[in-house]
Scaffold this motif. Structure first.
Motif, PDB file in Angstrom:
ATOM      1  N   GLN A 155       0.834  -1.208   0.000  1.00 46.86           N
ATOM      2  CA  GLN A 155       0.000   0.000   0.000  1.00 46.86           C
ATOM      3  C   GLN A 155       0.865   1.253   0.000  1.00 46.86           C
ATOM      4  O   GLN A 155       0.575   2.224  -0.710  1.00 46.86           O
ATOM      5  N   ALA A 156       1.932   1.232   0.797  1.00 49.92           N
ATOM      6  CA  ALA A 156       2.838   2.382   0.832  1.00 49.92           C
ATOM      7  C   ALA A 156       3.457   2.620  -0.536  1.00 49.92           C
ATOM      8  O   ALA A 156       3.565   3.767  -1.001  1.00 49.92           O
ATOM      9  N   ALA A 157       3.871   1.545  -1.203  1.00 48.67           N
ATOM     10  CA  ALA A 157       4.469   1.685  -2.532  1.00 48.67           C
ATOM     11  C   ALA A 157       3.493   2.325  -3.507  1.00 48.67           C
ATOM     12  O   ALA A 157       3.873   3.203  -4.309  1.00 48.67           O
ATOM     13  N   ALA A 158       2.248   1.910  -3.461  1.00 57.75           N
ATOM     14  CA  ALA A 158       1.237   2.486  -4.352  1.00 57.75           C
ATOM     15  C   ALA A 158       1.061   3.977  -4.087  1.00 57.75           C
ATOM     16  O   ALA A 158       0.969   4.790  -5.018  1.00 57.75           O
ATOM     17  N   HIS A 159       1.035   4.372  -2.807  1.00 53.89           N
ATOM     18  CA  HIS A 159       0.863   5.786  -2.453  1.00 53.89           C
ATOM     19  C   HIS A 159       2.092   6.608  -2.861  1.00 53.89           C
ATOM     20  O   HIS A 159       1.966   7.757  -3.302  1.00 53.89           O
ATOM     21  N   ILE A 189       6.759  -4.662 -10.316  1.00 53.76           N
ATOM     22  CA  ILE A 189       6.560  -4.017 -11.614  1.00 53.76           C
ATOM     23  C   ILE A 189       5.125  -3.516 -11.735  1.00 53.76           C
ATOM     24  O   ILE A 189       4.873  -2.407 -12.238  1.00 53.76           O
ATOM     25  N   ALA A 190       4.162  -4.301 -11.249  1.00 55.67           N
ATOM     26  CA  ALA A 190       2.758  -3.881 -11.286  1.00 55.67           C
ATOM     27  C   ALA A 190       2.531  -2.630 -10.445  1.00 55.67           C
ATOM     28  O   ALA A 190       1.674  -1.789 -10.779  1.00 55.67           O
ATOM     29  N   LEU A 191       3.326  -2.463  -9.376  1.00 51.50           N
ATOM     30  CA  LEU A 191       3.194  -1.295  -8.509  1.00 51.50           C
ATOM     31  C   LEU A 191       3.993  -0.089  -9.002  1.00 51.50           C
ATOM     32  O   LEU A 191       3.983   0.965  -8.378  1.00 51.50           O
TER      33      LEU A 191
END
Length: 359
Positions: A155-159, A189-191
């Motif tokens: 979640q942190a990576a997405a933010h 890679i998706a993130l």
């Protein structure tokens, strides 16, 4: 280990003094951590380690300014312990960002709500290095020693990506999880990550007494590197293997798209490490202290006999090898921590001597 590709061979150590500067510094702002990672190498996790005190905000700012002024570094990395346990981290980052081009943060990713990510980016962090040790949340959480870590990290990576900063995922391959490396690449890679570190387990800290328990096999590491090569080619991502892999065990030429590195201590590629009280070490894996930055200059410590002894150490097993001066036998810090000597074979080599080729 700080994310960087280190492909250059070691040069004459005397060359670093004219002029004296270093691209990278690492500052371990605290020894405190909210996790109990099974593979942690931090020197203060050794039962015979040193003090876990840390500097006040004012003194930490003084240390940062002095370190950047003396090193003229272009990249400054904050780590720990878990650096986000310091409430003043944004202040420290802002001080470093005034004089340094690139600010990196290595953290475990569990303490990064959206508002703190935003504050750190405003302060100057451009790259967040986060651990991702499996595509299976249960495996990742088990290695971290706490539940919920996988979800918090992803979640942190997405933010972080949503807010415009870069993410590099760091994978530590042990005997327990190294087969999960491709799933980490897929998720990363998706993130939106464009950089990865594939680090084979490097023994130290609390788990230095039995390195064989977590050490992956040579074949497992080679398989992981093959996956790194394939994904780097397919997705055009940067993948480094920054924990030294002795070429007598695995030939790096088989994996041209993977960045390999040997011991950089004392060279122009060095990443001198400041501990929470301002002590300086050759790198973040060794307990060897060269001095304290409040009492000495970085240049004097880089010219010290203590560092020269560290640089010159290598195993007798490697004597006569054609690349002895470049490879140095792998990670001498791991040999120092696990076997009590800089001249011992480091654990990955020691456990696989029968597979070593003469070069």
């Amino acid at each position: 280990m700080k994310f960087q590709e280190k492909k250059n061979p070691m040069r004459n150590p005397l060359e670093i003094f004219k002029p004296w500067s270093h691209d990278t510094l690492i500052y371990e702002v605290t020894a405190r951590c909210n996790l109990r990672c099974s593979h942690c190498y931090n020197v203060w996790k050794d039962p015979e380690g040193y003090s876990e005190e840390e500097l006040s905000t004012d003194d930490a700012c003084k240390l940062i300014r002095k370190a950047i002024r003396e090193s003229r570094c272009r990249s400054f990395t904050f780590t720990g312990g878990e650096p986000l346990l310091r409430d003043d981290l944004e202040t420290l980052v802002a001080v470093a960002a005034r004089d340094c081009k690139s600010i990196n943060l290595i953290c475990n990713g569990t303490l990064l709500p959206e508002e703190r990510i935003a504050g750190l980016i405003r302060a100057g962090v451009s790259l967040f290095e986060l651990p991702l040790n499996s595509g299976d949340r249960n495996v990742h959480d088990r290695m971290a020693g706490a539940s919920g870590c996988f979800d918090q990290v992803t979640q942190a990576a997405a933010h972080i990506r949503q807010q415009g900063a870069a993410v590099a995922f760091v994978f530590v391959g042990t005997a327990q999880n190294i087969a999960d490396w491709p799933s980490v690449l897929e998720i990363g890679i998706a993130l939106g990550a464009r950089s990865f570190l594939f680090n084979r387990y490097n023994a130290g800290g609390a788990c230095h007494g039995n390195p064989e328990r977590l050490m992956p096999s040579v074949d497992q590491v080679r398989t992981g590197l093959a996956a790194a090569q394939a994904y780097a080619e397919k997705y055009k991502v940067s993948i480094g293997a920054s924990i030294a892999i002795p070429p007598c065990l695995i030939d790096p030429k088989e994996f041209p798209l993977v960045g390999f590195g040997f011991c950089a201590a004392g060279t122009e590629r060095a990443y001198y490490t400041l501990d929470p009280m301002g002590n300086v070490r050759p790198c973040n894996h060794t307990p060897t202290v060269l001095g304290n930055l409040f009492e000495q200059s970085l240049r004097s410590m880089a010219a010290s006999s203590k560092l020269r002894k560290f640089m010159q150490a290598r195993p007798a097993f490697c004597s006569g090898c054609s690349i002895e001066e470049e490879c140095l036998g792998g990670c001498k810090a791991a040999a120092e921590v696990c076997y009590g000597s800089l001249t011992a074979c480091e654990p990955f080599l020691e456990l696989n001597k029968d597979l070593a080729r003469r070069l």
